[in-house]
Design an enzyme around this catalytic site. Sequence first.
Site, PDB file in Angstrom:
ATOM      1  N   SER A  31      -8.919  -0.267  -1.644  1.00 43.78           N
ATOM      2  CA  SER A  31      -8.719  -1.742  -2.363  1.00 43.78           C
ATOM      3  C   SER A  31      -9.903  -2.663  -2.825  1.00 43.78           C
ATOM      4  CB  SER A  31      -7.806  -2.724  -1.238  1.00 43.78           C
ATOM      5  OG  SER A  31      -7.214  -3.781  -2.075  1.00 43.78           O
TER       6      SER A  31
ATOM      7  N   ASP B 200       1.408   1.910  -6.705  1.00 42.79           N
ATOM      8  CA  ASP B 200       0.482   1.051  -6.268  1.00 42.79           C
ATOM      9  C   ASP B 200       0.677  -0.472  -6.711  1.00 42.79           C
ATOM     10  OD1 ASP B 200      -1.856  -0.845  -5.071  1.00 42.79           O
ATOM     11  OD2 ASP B 200      -2.610   1.139  -4.360  1.00 42.79           O
TER      12      ASP B 200
ATOM     13  N   HIS C 295       0.255   0.567  -1.255  1.00 42.19           N
ATOM     14  CA  HIS C 295      -0.803   0.099  -1.536  1.00 42.19           C
ATOM     15  C   HIS C 295      -1.750   1.208  -0.866  1.00 42.19           C
ATOM     16  CE1 HIS C 295      -4.351  -2.038  -2.789  1.00 42.19           C
ATOM     17  NE2 HIS C 295      -4.440  -2.695  -1.758  1.00 42.19           N
TER      18      HIS C 295
END
Length: 519
Positions: free
Chosen positions: A239, A457, A487
Amino acid sequence: MPRFVRSAALAAAGVLVAGLAVGCGGSDGGEGDAKPAPTGPEQSPKPDPSSTLPASLTGQKLDWGGCKATGSEPAPGSEWQCSTLKVPLDYAKPDGETIDVALIRARSTGEGKRIGSLLFNFGGPGGSGVSMLPSFVDMYGTLRERYDLVSFDPRGVAGSEGIRCRSDRQTQAAEAVDLTPDTPAEEAAYFKDAADFGAGCARAAGKLLGHVSTVEAAQDMDVMRQVLGDEKLHYMGVSYGTELGGTYAHLFPGKVGRLTLDAVVDPSADSIGHAKNQARGFQRALENYLKSSGQDPEAGSRKIVRLLKRLDAEPLPGSGDRKLTQSLALTGITVTLYSQQSWPALTRGLEQAEKGDGAALLQLADAYNERDESGRYSTQSHSQRSIACRDDTARTTPAQAKAQLADFREISPVFGEFMGWDTAGWCHKWPVAGLHDSPDVSAPGAAPVLVVGNTGDPATPYEGARKMADELGKGVGVELTWKGEGHGAYGSGSDCVDDTVDAYLLNGKAPRDGKVCET
């Protein structure tokens, strides 16, 4: 006011919210208001990675010892060691004031020839690696055979001079603020809350608030590399951790070892571009959920929009005296989209809300906001906002935000309006200036960097992976695609992804650029 860019910790939270459990985190401080710091925010020029650091920092010896409990998390087992690393507050003054960065490690199991340390950042920004890494240790068992697993709290986060901008009581009170204001009074309250938050950060952090950038965190990582005794940096970023890893590659291309970037932030997007990417990503994930439950995506989205409008007019009973507001309901919906495992929880939450009971969606929102049963909140969102607003030069005005709301609604009828307002509210009247419109991740001459994108995602949409690979440069960025949901890709159920990443990290074998792993 949450911003829906968060860490891989939400993949673990997905398991919790699937059972509608609470207690995902606690605050790092008590109920008192943030205390004024003796000095105000210091704004340095853009950090210079070429600064020569004194040997007292690059050659420091770490005092590893047992780890303590963090927030609501108990102390990890005896296999874990913790320490603190001293780094410059301001890299333009390398011989000046220092701050402490918290580290955690688990030594290699020694089942293979040791490669070195593998450093992790799980995202946020604002995620505590010291808290997160132990919860993921089983996922990284194969990597631990040849690496020491190491993570850290970036500057301004948790154990590394963690920033706390308001008390738990103030945080709960702010939940009543409408994040999609419909009237002048609601709009005034929205922007007053944003300005108050920034002022609280300035009082609490003082001059540190001007020194929590991603560039400085990447410089800290190079100090870690040297102190840990590694010639090259081996790293896994998830991320926001992909932006941090890309920034490191740009600053120190000759020190890039084996870097994996998973759930990739688009480095080419500015603040508004990121908001539109996320609106698109969450809408896409929601539609995938609706399809999986036999619903028409457009009709299902309209039904959710109607529910949110009803909540905007009249919140539902939630838990105790707390109500499920429109904003909290949207947060509760959002958290379930980070992991396909959480989709059943979304079904239950929506069904109960349609029947007039807001408890389930409120509980989901609490999981995202890391609020425990005693009303204590994690401070991740405080650090997240402090880092993001130091990085980002954009200061979208209220008028500019309102002018683009129609575009955002077109992208996502469910999430668009929130994302549109957020472009102005997030850094409204922030006490320090930002550094760039978008990060520079170009890394000519660096070793191949593995970039992993997931087509489903929601928080870091798939398109960002190709952008990252391209911006790293020809021969550097190597893209791996997984056709999955949630994610992040590594450890999410794809043997193809896990085997490819492991081969790269353990053997230095990068796949061909463009390799695809099917669901």
